[in-house]
Design a protein around this motif. Structure first.
Motif, PDB file in Angstrom:
ATOM      1  N   SER A  91       0.796  -1.117   0.075  1.00  0.00           N
ATOM      2  CA  SER A  91      -0.001   0.185  -0.031  1.00  0.00           C
ATOM      3  C   SER A  91       0.947   1.199  -0.055  1.00  0.00           C
ATOM      4  O   SER A  91       0.483   2.189  -0.553  1.00  0.00           O
ATOM      5  N   HIS A  92       1.882   1.168   0.594  1.00  0.00           N
ATOM      6  CA  HIS A  92       2.859   2.276   0.875  1.00  0.00           C
ATOM      7  C   HIS A  92       3.387   2.564  -0.547  1.00  0.00           C
ATOM      8  O   HIS A  92       3.662   3.656  -1.177  1.00  0.00           O
ATOM      9  N   ILE A  93       3.971   1.357  -1.008  1.00  0.00           N
ATOM     10  CA  ILE A  93       4.416   1.544  -2.536  1.00  0.00           C
ATOM     11  C   ILE A  93       3.241   2.247  -3.502  1.00  0.00           C
ATOM     12  O   ILE A  93       3.826   3.001  -4.119  1.00  0.00           O
ATOM     13  N   ASP A  94       2.212   1.522  -3.469  1.00  0.00           N
ATOM     14  CA  ASP A  94       1.295   2.055  -4.489  1.00  0.00           C
ATOM     15  C   ASP A  94       0.909   3.479  -4.043  1.00  0.00           C
ATOM     16  O   ASP A  94       0.576   4.442  -5.144  1.00  0.00           O
ATOM     17  N   ASN A  95       0.967   4.104  -2.898  1.00  0.00           N
ATOM     18  CA  ASN A  95       0.552   5.434  -2.609  1.00  0.00           C
ATOM     19  C   ASN A  95       1.421   6.330  -2.262  1.00  0.00           C
ATOM     20  O   ASN A  95       1.305   7.568  -1.695  1.00  0.00           O
ATOM     21  N   SER A  96       2.879   5.838  -2.375  1.00  0.00           N
ATOM     22  CA  SER A  96       3.991   6.546  -1.816  1.00  0.00           C
ATOM     23  C   SER A  96       4.060   8.001  -2.592  1.00  0.00           C
ATOM     24  O   SER A  96       4.749   8.959  -2.129  1.00  0.00           O
ATOM     25  N   ASP A  97       3.883   8.011  -3.874  1.00  0.00           N
ATOM     26  CA  ASP A  97       3.725   9.144  -4.426  1.00  0.00           C
ATOM     27  C   ASP A  97       3.057  10.355  -4.425  1.00  0.00           C
ATOM     28  O   ASP A  97       3.279  11.402  -4.117  1.00  0.00           O
ATOM     29  N   GLU A  98       1.622  10.020  -3.872  1.00  0.00           N
ATOM     30  CA  GLU A  98       0.922  10.792  -3.356  1.00  0.00           C
ATOM     31  C   GLU A  98       1.246  11.359  -1.996  1.00  0.00           C
ATOM     32  O   GLU A  98       1.436  12.580  -1.637  1.00  0.00           O
ATOM     33  N   GLU A  99       1.720  10.477  -1.076  1.00  0.00           N
ATOM     34  CA  GLU A  99       2.430  10.527   0.168  1.00  0.00           C
ATOM     35  C   GLU A  99       3.500  11.518   0.161  1.00  0.00           C
ATOM     36  O   GLU A  99       3.619  12.673   1.006  1.00  0.00           O
ATOM     37  N   LEU A 100       4.401  11.369  -0.654  1.00  0.00           N
ATOM     38  CA  LEU A 100       5.575  12.119  -1.048  1.00  0.00           C
ATOM     39  C   LEU A 100       5.216  13.443  -1.395  1.00  0.00           C
ATOM     40  O   LEU A 100       5.890  14.731  -0.970  1.00  0.00           O
ATOM     41  N   ALA A 101       4.350  13.717  -2.267  1.00  0.00           N
ATOM     42  CA  ALA A 101       3.915  14.955  -2.623  1.00  0.00           C
ATOM     43  C   ALA A 101       3.426  15.741  -1.478  1.00  0.00           C
ATOM     44  O   ALA A 101       3.592  16.996  -1.404  1.00  0.00           O
ATOM     45  N   GLN A 102       2.493  15.204  -0.741  1.00  0.00           N
ATOM     46  CA  GLN A 102       1.960  15.716   0.512  1.00  0.00           C
ATOM     47  C   GLN A 102       3.243  16.308   1.565  1.00  0.00           C
ATOM     48  O   GLN A 102       3.170  17.544   1.904  1.00  0.00           O
ATOM     49  N   LEU A 103       4.066  15.617   1.516  1.00  0.00           N
ATOM     50  CA  LEU A 103       5.262  15.675   2.588  1.00  0.00           C
ATOM     51  C   LEU A 103       6.145  16.667   1.850  1.00  0.00           C
ATOM     52  O   LEU A 103       6.442  17.528   2.725  1.00  0.00           O
ATOM     53  N   LYS A 104       6.224  16.877   0.516  1.00  0.00           N
ATOM     54  CA  LYS A 104       7.304  17.815   0.064  1.00  0.00           C
ATOM     55  C   LYS A 104       6.381  19.337   0.134  1.00  0.00           C
ATOM     56  O   LYS A 104       6.973  20.168   0.567  1.00  0.00           O
ATOM     57  N   SER A 105       5.086  19.012   0.004  1.00  0.00           N
ATOM     58  CA  SER A 105       4.198  20.404   0.085  1.00  0.00           C
ATOM     59  C   SER A 105       4.374  21.072   1.445  1.00  0.00           C
ATOM     60  O   SER A 105       4.707  22.141   1.787  1.00  0.00           O
ATOM     61  N   GLU A 106       4.433  20.080   2.349  1.00  0.00           N
ATOM     62  CA  GLU A 106       4.334  20.589   3.811  1.00  0.00           C
ATOM     63  C   GLU A 106       5.742  21.055   4.081  1.00  0.00           C
ATOM     64  O   GLU A 106       5.948  22.167   4.849  1.00  0.00           O
ATOM     65  N   GLU A 107       6.769  20.374   3.506  1.00  0.00           N
ATOM     66  CA  GLU A 107       8.179  21.046   3.826  1.00  0.00           C
ATOM     67  C   GLU A 107       8.261  22.241   3.040  1.00  0.00           C
ATOM     68  O   GLU A 107       8.933  23.163   3.740  1.00  0.00           O
ATOM     69  N   GLU A 108       7.901  22.659   1.876  1.00  0.00           N
ATOM     70  CA  GLU A 108       7.854  23.844   1.238  1.00  0.00           C
ATOM     71  C   GLU A 108       7.303  24.804   1.823  1.00  0.00           C
ATOM     72  O   GLU A 108       7.610  26.108   2.241  1.00  0.00           O
ATOM     73  N   ARG A 109       6.164  24.561   2.519  1.00  0.00           N
ATOM     74  CA  ARG A 109       5.294  25.653   3.214  1.00  0.00           C
ATOM     75  C   ARG A 109       6.053  25.909   4.507  1.00  0.00           C
ATOM     76  O   ARG A 109       6.319  27.263   4.752  1.00  0.00           O
ATOM     77  N   LEU A 110       6.604  25.245   4.984  1.00  0.00           N
ATOM     78  CA  LEU A 110       7.361  25.309   6.674  1.00  0.00           C
ATOM     79  C   LEU A 110       8.615  26.119   6.112  1.00  0.00           C
ATOM     80  O   LEU A 110       9.061  27.097   6.950  1.00  0.00           O
ATOM     81  N   LEU A 111       9.399  25.862   5.043  1.00  0.00           N
ATOM     82  CA  LEU A 111      10.525  26.408   4.729  1.00  0.00           C
ATOM     83  C   LEU A 111      10.130  28.045   4.352  1.00  0.00           C
ATOM     84  O   LEU A 111      11.019  28.985   4.668  1.00  0.00           O
ATOM     85  N   LYS A 112       9.029  27.977   3.779  1.00  0.00           N
ATOM     86  CA  LYS A 112       8.640  29.666   3.409  1.00  0.00           C
ATOM     87  C   LYS A 112       8.278  30.408   4.630  1.00  0.00           C
ATOM     88  O   LYS A 112       8.990  31.440   4.727  1.00  0.00           O
ATOM     89  N   GLU A 113       7.695  29.720   5.799  1.00  0.00           N
ATOM     90  CA  GLU A 113       7.389  30.392   6.798  1.00  0.00           C
ATOM     91  C   GLU A 113       8.813  30.837   7.548  1.00  0.00           C
ATOM     92  O   GLU A 113       9.042  31.949   8.038  1.00  0.00           O
TER      93      GLU A 113
END
Length: 555
Positions: free
Chosen positions: A336-358
């Protein structure tokens, strides 16, 4: 504020118990008299590493103890959080060193880890020695000076909270990326394992049920024989020892006399009950005997399933189906992690970018505050350094952008030039030893006005200066000693020694037990003599006496 210092059996000191006063104090003495020993003892209270060689010869233990008045510094939270008794008027730090090498630390008579003593000690005493001038090479020190003057603690705290959140988000992204890479390498094998376990159609309790059924089918003839024998014994008409008939017959016999022999009625009832129970058991045995049949195909199927289960348990190094089901569940999660990893990674990267901007936004706030503070530091340092004999001084603070890190995105550098013809460069690269001493004293004086630090000790910060400049440095330290601060200067210069409110002298003394270092507070006459000796050497002239009196303004 340091009130009292007690030293026992430390290097050349047998016993020293001396008070310290507020304001500006000076410590003088010939080279090798023991000034550095006293400073070394104080450093032990600040958590410095202890050496058994420091214990005075022919002694097994040394003790250093200091008493502080911390009533003006709001430190109660430190004591409460560390479960230590709090006495604002008499805070005691004690360090003991045994010849075995064992060392113990105490705060208010409570044993504490050395790092805890170090934490408190650094809030009580700041020792500035010559080697600390090397701090001018360090970017962190220069940035810290600007932050102290900027009083940006709340902004810096907010930034660090956001930066830690950003750092954790970045770690989560990095971790997931590694997991995805690793999982993709093993994806085919993971899917094969999951298919193998899924096709086994495993269920909790399945192994025990199959093993029981296999055992039963493997012994069908033995079971049928036992059931037939039991059934025959109970109810076969062909058997002379038919138990049920005999019980029934006994029951009838007893029942026939219950009217004339009532005492036997309970036995009659029990016999009737036995007859009914035995009849029921006989029927069940006969039913079981009729139902059980040998089924070789079913036995083969069961044994095949068990072989598969045993094989899987051996393969995955477990002993129960429950363990196999846990492995299956983990494999399903990985897939399940493999099948959904791209979506999960995109969410984590989005959060990382948001926090970096802050973080970048708050770092910009820090930069703005620091640049304003830098102007204040530049002006004050020029104002302080000109009277210290650098009339053409130029002092500037360069703040450049760098990659975001724990303290923001500012690279701070102190630029200095003592001459109009020489361009400004990093201060540690172009300033002479005497100039660096004056720069550091000016920085300390400026910082002490912004930070509540009970005691500051200068260890020969006046190296490389003399005459009027030394006198000006003494004035600065004297000024620092006001406003409920305590400044202590270890000095070789009479111009600075004369500025002290209290004057201590360290000297060596020969005793029957060998050479011992002593320390005493000088009275007015003793001060005149000491300063005159500092001016003229061992032979004290009248001119030196008069000069000493002039320095002390006692004429």
């Amino acid at each position: 504020m340091l009130k009292q210092l007690y030293i026992k059996n430390f290097t050349l000191i047998d016993t020293l118990d001396i008070p310290f006063n507020p304001g500006f104090s000076v410590i003088t003495g010939e080279t090798g008299a023991g000034k550095s020993i006293i400073l070394g003892a104080i450093n032990l209270l600040l958590g410095q590493r202890a050496d058994v060689k420091s214990i005075k010869s022919n002694n097994s233990k040394c003790v250093i103890e200091a008493h502080f008045d911390i009533s003006r510094y709001n430190m109660q939270d430190f004591f409460t959080s560390n479960n230590i008794d709090y006495d604002a008027n008499d805070c005691i730090l004690r360090r003991e060193l045994n010849s075995s090498g064992k060392t113990r630390a105490f705060i208010n008579d409570t044993p504490v880890p050395l790092n805890l003593m170090r934490m408190l000690g650094q809030q009580l005493i700041d020792i500035h020695s010559q080697h600390q001038n090397l701090l001018l090479n360090e970017e962190d020190f220069q940035l810290n000076v600007v932050d102290i003057i900027a009083k940006d603690k709340s902004v810096l705290l907010k930034y660090k909270e956001h930066f830690n959140a950003y750092k954790n988000a970045k770690k989560a992204v990095d971790k997931l990326c590694k997991e995805i890479e690793e999982n993709k390498k093993n994806e085919d094998y993971i899917r094969f394992q999951l298919k193998e376990l899924t096709e086994a159609e495993l269920k909790d309790g399945m192994q025990e049920e199959l093993e029981h059924e296999s055992e039963k089918l493997s012994h069908v003839e033995e079971i049928k024989t036992a059931l037939y024998s039991a059934g025959t014994s109970l109810s076969s008409y062909e058997s002379e020892s038919n138990i049920i008939d005999k019980v029934k017959e006994a029951s009838r016999s007893i029942d026939s006399i219950t009217d004339i022999y009532p005492e036997i009625k309970s036995i009659s009832e029990r016999l009737e009950s036995c007859f009914i129970e035995l009849k029921d058991i006989s029927d069940e045995i006969n039913s079981e005997a009729d139902n059980i049949e040998f089924d070789p195909s079913r036995l083969e199927q069961i044994n095949s399933q068990l072989d598969k289960i045993y094989s899987l348990e051996q393969k995955y190094h477990v002993t129960t189906i429950s363990d196999l089901l846990n492995i299956q569940d983990n494999l399903e999660k990985q897939i399940s992690h493999i099948d959904n990893s791209d979506e999960e990674l995109a969410q984590l990267k989005s959060e990382e970018e948001r926090l970096l901007k802050e973080c970048e936004n708050i770092a910009d706030e820090l930069t703005a505050v620091r640049k304003e503070a830098a102007k204040v530091v530049e002006k004050e340092m020029r104002d302080r350094l000109i009277p210290l004999g650098i009339p053409n001084v130029r002092f500037s603070i360069s703040i450049e952008n760098k990659n975001i890190c724990e303290d923001g995105h500012d690279r701070v550098s102190f630029l200095f030039s003592a001459n109009t013809s020489i361009p400004m460069q990093p201060v540690a690269q172009v300033a002479s030893g005497g100039e660096i001493a004056r720069v550091m004293l000016s920085l300390k004086a400026m910082i002490s006005g912004a930070v509540k630090l009970p005691t500051i000790i200068f260890d020969e910060i006046d190296t490389g200066v003399s005459g009027k400049i030394a006198e000006k440095m003494g004035d600065i330290m004297q000024e620092m000693g006001k406003a409920n601060r305590q400044v202590i200067s270890i000095t070789h210069l009479p111009q600075i020694a004369a500025k002290g409110t209290t004057h201590y002298k360290v000297f060596k003394e020969e005793t029957e037990n060998g050479t011992t270092s002593r320390m005493q507070i000088l009275d007015k006459k003793e001060r005149i003599k000491e300063i005159a000796q500092m001016l003229s050497g061992s032979e004290i002239s009248n001119a030196a006496i008069n000069n000493a009196k002039e320095l002390l303004k006692t004429l």
